[in-house]
Design a protein around this motif. Structure first.
Motif, mmCIF file in Angstrom:
data_model
loop_
_atom_site.group_PDB
_atom_site.id
_atom_site.type_symbol
_atom_site.label_atom_id
_atom_site.label_comp_id
_atom_site.label_asym_id
_atom_site.label_seq_id
_atom_site.Cartn_x
_atom_site.Cartn_y
_atom_site.Cartn_z
ATOM 1 N N SER A 1 1.348 -1.457 0.164
ATOM 2 C CA SER A 1 -0.090 0.098 0.053
ATOM 3 C C SER A 1 0.960 1.083 -0.145
ATOM 4 N N GLY A 2 1.988 1.437 -0.039
ATOM 5 C CA GLY A 2 3.224 2.343 -0.134
ATOM 6 C C GLY A 2 3.241 2.739 1.217
ATOM 7 N N GLN A 3 3.270 1.973 2.118
ATOM 8 C CA GLN A 3 2.853 2.531 3.977
ATOM 9 C C GLN A 3 4.497 1.950 4.139
ATOM 10 N N PHE A 4 4.843 3.410 5.129
ATOM 11 C CA PHE A 4 6.662 3.015 5.098
ATOM 12 C C PHE A 4 7.150 2.426 6.004
ATOM 13 N N SER A 5 7.396 0.988 5.911
ATOM 14 C CA SER A 5 7.970 0.101 7.320
ATOM 15 C C SER A 5 9.160 -0.300 7.827
ATOM 16 N N ALA A 6 10.397 0.347 6.826
ATOM 17 C CA ALA A 6 11.531 -0.125 6.940
ATOM 18 C C ALA A 6 12.658 0.412 6.761
ATOM 19 N N ALA A 7 14.154 1.294 6.852
ATOM 20 C CA ALA A 7 15.130 2.021 6.299
ATOM 21 C C ALA A 7 16.258 0.593 6.847
ATOM 22 N N VAL A 8 17.141 0.889 5.664
ATOM 23 C CA VAL A 8 18.706 -0.179 5.411
ATOM 24 C C VAL A 8 19.314 0.298 5.183
ATOM 25 N N LYS A 9 20.773 0.626 5.898
ATOM 26 C CA LYS A 9 21.726 1.388 5.177
ATOM 27 C C LYS A 9 22.349 1.251 4.290
ATOM 28 N N LEU A 10 22.675 1.880 3.181
ATOM 29 C CA LEU A 10 23.660 1.294 2.614
ATOM 30 C C LEU A 10 24.428 0.783 2.562
ATOM 31 N N THR A 11 25.445 1.455 3.477
ATOM 32 C CA THR A 11 26.776 0.486 3.809
ATOM 33 C C THR A 11 26.671 -0.971 3.941
ATOM 34 N N LYS A 12 25.116 -1.495 4.777
ATOM 35 C CA LYS A 12 24.637 -2.814 4.958
ATOM 36 C C LYS A 12 24.454 -3.203 3.808
ATOM 37 N N VAL A 13 23.919 -3.019 2.910
ATOM 38 C CA VAL A 13 24.366 -3.736 1.707
ATOM 39 C C VAL A 13 24.650 -4.337 0.782
ATOM 40 N N PHE A 14 26.318 -3.458 0.986
ATOM 41 C CA PHE A 14 27.479 -3.670 -0.358
ATOM 42 C C PHE A 14 27.730 -4.380 0.577
ATOM 43 N N GLY A 15 27.859 -4.858 1.898
ATOM 44 C CA GLY A 15 29.142 -6.164 2.865
ATOM 45 C C GLY A 15 27.977 -7.041 2.321
ATOM 46 N N ALA A 16 26.411 -7.081 2.139
ATOM 47 C CA ALA A 16 25.709 -8.430 2.628
ATOM 48 C C ALA A 16 25.890 -8.966 1.394
ATOM 49 N N PRO A 17 25.360 -10.701 1.547
ATOM 50 C CA PRO A 17 25.715 -11.363 0.325
ATOM 51 C C PRO A 17 24.127 -11.515 -0.519
ATOM 52 N N GLU A 18 23.939 -11.510 -1.671
ATOM 53 C CA GLU A 18 23.153 -11.798 -3.020
ATOM 54 C C GLU A 18 21.578 -11.399 -2.652
ATOM 55 N N HIS A 19 21.675 -12.262 -2.048
ATOM 56 C CA HIS A 19 20.025 -13.471 -2.146
ATOM 57 C C HIS A 19 19.137 -13.065 -0.918
ATOM 58 N N LEU A 20 20.180 -12.034 0.053
ATOM 59 C CA LEU A 20 19.507 -12.148 1.513
ATOM 60 C C LEU A 20 18.517 -10.966 0.982
ATOM 61 N N PRO A 21 17.371 -11.504 2.078
ATOM 62 C CA PRO A 21 16.043 -10.305 1.884
ATOM 63 C C PRO A 21 16.771 -9.035 2.515
ATOM 64 N N LEU A 22 15.827 -7.802 2.588
ATOM 65 C CA LEU A 22 16.806 -6.737 2.394
ATOM 66 C C LEU A 22 15.989 -6.355 3.653
ATOM 67 N N VAL A 23 14.687 -6.515 4.395
ATOM 68 C CA VAL A 23 14.281 -6.314 5.420
ATOM 69 C C VAL A 23 15.363 -7.100 6.535
ATOM 70 N N GLU A 24 16.801 -8.502 6.158
ATOM 71 C CA GLU A 24 16.678 -8.973 7.914
ATOM 72 C C GLU A 24 17.732 -7.755 8.173
ATOM 73 N N LEU A 25 18.293 -7.061 7.271
ATOM 74 C CA LEU A 25 18.960 -5.997 7.641
ATOM 75 C C LEU A 25 18.559 -4.488 8.024
ATOM 76 N N THR A 26 17.276 -4.209 8.073
ATOM 77 C CA THR A 26 16.789 -3.168 8.287
ATOM 78 C C THR A 26 17.323 -2.387 10.112
ATOM 79 N N GLU A 27 17.515 -1.460 10.283
ATOM 80 C CA GLU A 27 17.778 -0.478 11.191
ATOM 81 C C GLU A 27 16.964 -0.645 11.939
ATOM 82 N N GLU A 28 17.516 -0.713 13.794
ATOM 83 C CA GLU A 28 16.133 -1.046 14.642
ATOM 84 C C GLU A 28 15.407 -0.035 15.044
#
Lengths: 430, 430
Positions: free
Chosen positions: A160-187
């Motif tokens: 529905s376009g609602q905001f649910s979480a944020a992921v730092k770009l620096t975390k995305v870069f180090g992570a395995p390609e198939h990992l869902p972004l939701v696993e990296l969200t900021e607390e």
């Protein structure tokens, strides 16, 4: 040749920031300002206008020929237009709006649903937003396309376009390609409502530690973001407004405004002040007979008025800041009042004695010394009382205490001072 | 039970930002402030103290028992200590310095070589710096270890530690691992000198579009960086200083300062103001004989003084802002003066006529109307002149015109106003 000079100045400015050119333009007398403006390349004019204060900006806008605007307006976006909208005449506004593409027109309409004191008016739509089920791989692809300035997170939104979480770009870069972004969200990331006050929200962005915060509507739908650069501009503008308000001006005042315009804009403040000065005079007039007999009272009147004015403005300034920071509330108002009355009491006693003694020796009149001593004490106490209550009441009435506080306060301390001094004088000295 | 309540308030604050706790502490009367302070966990105390203004902070520091400090100071770093150093007594300063590790002690010593109005005092050493020959691979390894807050670039330095270029983190991520980082450098990044003025440098950081800018010494050696959060704090503090200075206070003034301290800090400003008020009184005293005969002059004196004061403060405020923005220089001073004198001329004529007519009808005395008319006109012109020249001269003398400008200006307009009004009165009305 003056024109060649100008051309070379304009060219030497090309690598400069838009802000620097805007600052320079504002500092030039109107004729030079217009010449430099004309020498600037058309494709930089919008960016420079956006950085200028309204009054000097409007001088440039009204001096620009109609047929130049279509070139100047090429490349304008919704954010530029929002910044300029109060400065553009209706015809140019229409032209500028037509120069936006469909998406930017939509952004512009969305933003204008919020008045400019709400943060929703100032949001950027240049966001990295991805669906909740996106993977690191998708994130990387999106990032490689383009990362906007001052953007350090991907926002995850649901269907529905609602905001649910944020992921730092620096975390995305180090992570395995198939990992869902939701696993990296900021607390935790603060979320701003579009209807939040723009200064409060901007301070929140500055302090958050993030380069930008998400802005949502009442249903939590992501509207866009406010980055730390926009936030800083809004905060700085608010401070500048406060500084200028103490002299009854606004932050858009032009250093080289046309004389007629500048005189008009300042006349109102002078007029309001005149009314209060006449009011004070009227009170003095009540004691004409006393003044005629004890002319020393007339000589010392400014001392009584000015000590009250200064003491009051100190309390007022402290309380106005406290209100702006959210530090003055119903909960601590009584304690604050007590403290300011005590401070006023101490300074009142000290300065009342000093001034009483000086007046006694100056005019060799112990009763005059007593009269001014009592008047100063009463006026400094009244100043403390008014200095606390006045801004709180104005704030409750949604009137900016930074603008109108000092003129009302001075009226109070003038009148209390004159009436106390001349009244006591009539009692003791006639 | 009050203590349990407090404990629960303290616990409910735990997830809050340090800034919010600091703001709350500042807004509490001293007794409640101390109770909440004691209820805070020791490991948050330093971070909260750092966010507080000096005066309320010092209340907490002096109320904290000696034996608690070793726990509180655990984890302090050089930046914290730099912020706190003016608030800590010598003994605690020594203790805090010993709590720093060798590297942090070095940073602290480096920073204190710059006075606090220079940006070198405020730099962070948490930089991503790499040698000029580093490859993307090395960059990625370094980034994965740790990216500080508000850091969007790697700084490349040569063998002598001199800054040479910056590479955006987002560019590093997309690039082939063996590529040298130098191939990805930004075309332009502003470089700040440690000795640059801290407000000017901070504004440059805010506007740069980067999350932080490199700071170098005179030999171009990289000292550290200033990020946009520190920059915003320094800019906000500078604005707050300006607002408070208009009432003769500093930005550290505590809402709930002890009465004695608060009274003392404000007494100086009242005293200075008293001297100027007595000076004005002395000038009035020169015309005692005139006042005795024409008591209407005494009644109207405040009008003359206050119109001059208001007109002058408008010009002053505009020029002070212009000086702060670097927009008022020798080059445009004459043009500015001309414009302000014209504005003063227009408003002078208008208000002189209005006031003259009112005075004429009020006291049924055409000559009195003429006298106040001329006096108002002269005082508004003098106000414009002083409003432009005074801040420029103070600025040249390295005196902050935001602080002392208004008190000197009011003295000028009071004296010019009284002398013109009473002098003309002596000529025309006796």
């Amino acid at each position: 040749n003056g024109n060649d000079d100008l051309q070379s100045v304009a060219e030497s400015l090309l690598p400069a920031e838009h802000v620097e050119i805007a600052t320079l333009l504002e500092s030039l007398p109107v004729e030079e300002r217009l010449s430099l403006w004309e020498a600037l390349p058309d494709d930089r004019k919008i960016d420079v206008l956006v950085e200028m204060r309204s009054d000097p900006r409007e001088v440039l806008i009204s001096a620009t020929e109609d047929d130049q605007w279509s070139k100047i307006l090429t490349g304008i976006d919704a954010e530029d237009l929002l910044e300029l909208m109060d400065s553009l005449p209706a015809k140019l506004m229409e032209l500028a709006f037509q120069a936006l593409d469909d998406q930017q027109q939509g952004y512009f309409r969305d933003a204008t649903q919020f008045p400019d004191e709400q943060i929703g008016h100032w949001i950027s739509h240049d966001v990295l937003a991805m669906p909740l089920n996106a993977k690191v791989r998708d994130g990387l692809r999106r990032i490689r396309r383009n990362v906007p300035q001052h953007c350090d997170t991907i926002f995850l939104i649901n269907r529905s376009g609602q905001f649910s979480a944020a992921v730092k770009l620096t975390k995305v870069f180090g992570a395995p390609e198939h990992l869902p972004l939701v696993e990296l969200t900021e607390e935790f990331i603060p979320v701003i409502k579009g209807s939040d006050d723009s200064t409060t929200a901007s301070l929140q962005v500055q302090r958050s530690g993030f380069a930008a915060l998400p802005v949502v509507d009442d249903t939590n739908k992501l509207l866009g973001r406010v980055d730390i650069l926009s936030a800083s501009e809004l905060v700085n503008e608010n401070y500048e407004r406060q500084v200028m308000a103490t002299a009854g001006m606004d932050e858009d005042e032009d250093l080289f405004a046309p004389v007629a315009k500048s005189a008009r804009s300042r006349a109102l403040w002078l007029g309001i002040n005149l009314l209060t000065a006449f009011l004070a005079s009227w009170f003095i007039g009540l004691f004409e007979a006393t003044l005629q007999q004890v002319v020393a009272l007339a000589v010392l009147m400014p001392v009584v008025a000015s000590m009250g004015g200064i003491a009051g403005s100190q309390t007022l300034t402290l309380i106005v800041r406290g209100l702006a920071l959210g530090q003055v509330t119903g909960a601590n108002l009584k304690a604050l009042m007590t403290k300011e009355l005590k401070v006023g009491g101490v300074n009142g006693v000290i300065w009342a004695l000093v001034i009483g003694i000086v007046a006694f020796f100056w005019f060799s009149d112990p009763l005059l010394g007593l009269v001014i001593c009592l008047a100063i004490f009463m006026n400094i106490l009244a100043a403390a009382l008014a200095g606390v209550l006045l801004p709180v009441v104005l704030d409750k009435l949604k009137i900016d205490p930074a603008l109108s506080g000092s003129v009302i306060l001075t009226t109070v301390t003038d009148i209390v001072g004159f009436v106390a001094f001349l009244g006591l004088g009539s009692l003791f000295l006639l």
